[in-house]
Design a protein around this motif. Structure first.
Motif, PDB file in Angstrom:
ATOM      1  N   UNK A  20       0.824  -1.202   0.000  1.00  0.00           N
ATOM      2  CA  UNK A  20       0.000   0.000   0.000  1.00  0.00           C
ATOM      3  C   UNK A  20       0.863   1.259   0.000  1.00  0.00           C
ATOM      4  N   UNK A  21       2.036   1.187   0.613  1.00  0.00           N
ATOM      5  CA  UNK A  21       2.942   2.320   0.572  1.00  0.00           C
ATOM      6  C   UNK A  21       3.428   2.608  -0.833  1.00  0.00           C
ATOM      7  N   UNK A  22       3.750   1.556  -1.580  1.00  0.00           N
ATOM      8  CA  UNK A  22       4.176   1.728  -2.966  1.00  0.00           C
ATOM      9  C   UNK A  22       3.039   2.325  -3.798  1.00  0.00           C
ATOM     10  N   UNK A  23       1.820   1.850  -3.572  1.00  0.00           N
ATOM     11  CA  UNK A  23       0.664   2.391  -4.297  1.00  0.00           C
ATOM     12  C   UNK A  23       0.453   3.863  -3.964  1.00  0.00           C
ATOM     13  N   UNK A  24       0.625   4.229  -2.698  1.00  0.00           N
ATOM     14  CA  UNK A  24       0.476   5.629  -2.303  1.00  0.00           C
ATOM     15  C   UNK A  24       1.556   6.490  -2.945  1.00  0.00           C
TER      16      UNK A  24
ATOM     17  N   UNK B 256       3.878   2.588 -13.694  1.00  0.00           N
ATOM     18  CA  UNK B 256       3.763   2.520 -12.237  1.00  0.00           C
ATOM     19  C   UNK B 256       3.871   3.887 -11.563  1.00  0.00           C
ATOM     20  N   UNK B 257       4.820   4.699 -12.029  1.00  0.00           N
ATOM     21  CA  UNK B 257       5.067   6.015 -11.421  1.00  0.00           C
ATOM     22  C   UNK B 257       5.260   5.907  -9.906  1.00  0.00           C
ATOM     23  N   UNK B 258       5.792   4.799  -9.475  1.00  0.00           N
ATOM     24  CA  UNK B 258       5.853   4.530  -8.035  1.00  0.00           C
ATOM     25  C   UNK B 258       7.258   4.707  -7.495  1.00  0.00           C
ATOM     26  N   UNK B 259       7.436   5.716  -6.650  1.00  0.00           N
ATOM     27  CA  UNK B 259       8.648   5.835  -5.882  1.00  0.00           C
ATOM     28  C   UNK B 259       9.904   6.188  -6.640  1.00  0.00           C
TER      29      UNK B 259
END
Length: 227
Positions: A43-47, A127-130
């Protein structure tokens, strides 16, 4: 975390032959007894994909996981601890994506390395994640080594591929410099699209362009060396 000084300080050595993840378990929604840390990281990665580091908080991650705001602190000492776990997960995932792309590209070393640029752009656009987290966040001492180890594995994949594509006997420092340019170009291309310079309407087309640019960079570099 993956700036030029990091590459020069930690990758000027032959790859260590480690294996890299090429897949990840199918995520489960919600909290199940015993896997709360994994749920919080997911959920942190999704946020991070939605808000970036600036919008990240332990309370928001807890709410997404369906637990109390105090529950994450049983597993992560503070915000940076959870961010470090997210960064390590993102780097492991991205490392697997690049390794798999190279494997699927076939035996040609040029095509294998070029494929990683396309896979990198595809990952960032999809993804645009992190991405800001793994490149620029300054983790505290208790968590820095965990993230650096995943960064090292990420770079080892690219260093091995570049060493195969460049002439035999290329000094390791020159391989590292080539990889730095390779990653910088793929990252810059993807981030310009993410930030709206050009609308990323067709992810596959943009990934193909990133791979083509990497191929041109490598073939041009090889031609200059031969000339």
């Amino acid at each position: 975390m993956l700036d030029g000084s990091y590459i020069n300080e930690t990758t000027l050595r032959p790859p260590r032959g480690e294996s890299f993840p090429v897949s990840r378990p199918t995520p489960r929604r919600g909290y199940h007894h015993g896997d709360l840390p994994a749920v919080l990281v997911r959920e942190g990665v999704a946020l991070l994909a939605e808000t970036g580091v600036a919008g990240f908080s332990v309370a928001k991650v807890a709410a997404r996981a369906g637990v109390s705001s105090a529950a994450p602190y049983r597993h992560f000492a503070d915000r940076d601890a959870l961010l470090a776990a997210c960064a390590a997960a993102i780097l492991a995932d991205l490392t697997g994506v690049l390794a798999r792309a190279a494997e699927q590209a076939g035996p040609d070393p040029v095509e294998r390395l070029a494929a990683t640029a396309g896979a990198y752009a595809r990952y960032v656009l999809g993804h645009r994640a992190g991405i800001d987290l793994i490149y620029s966040h300054d983790f505290g001492a208790p968590y820095r080594e965990t993230v650096h180890e995943r960064s090292r594995r990420f770079m080892d994949v690219l260093m091995a591929l570049a060493a195969d594509a460049l002439p035999a006997g290329t000094p390791w420092a020159d391989v590292a410099e080539f990889v730095y340019v390779h990653v910088s170009a793929a990252h810059g291309y993807a981030m310009l699209l993410v930030n709206g310079t050009r609308p990323p309407q067709d992810v596959e087309a943009h990934a193909a362009r990133a791979a083509a640019a990497a191929r041109d960079h490598l073939t041009g570099h090889l031609a200059r060396l031969r000339g």
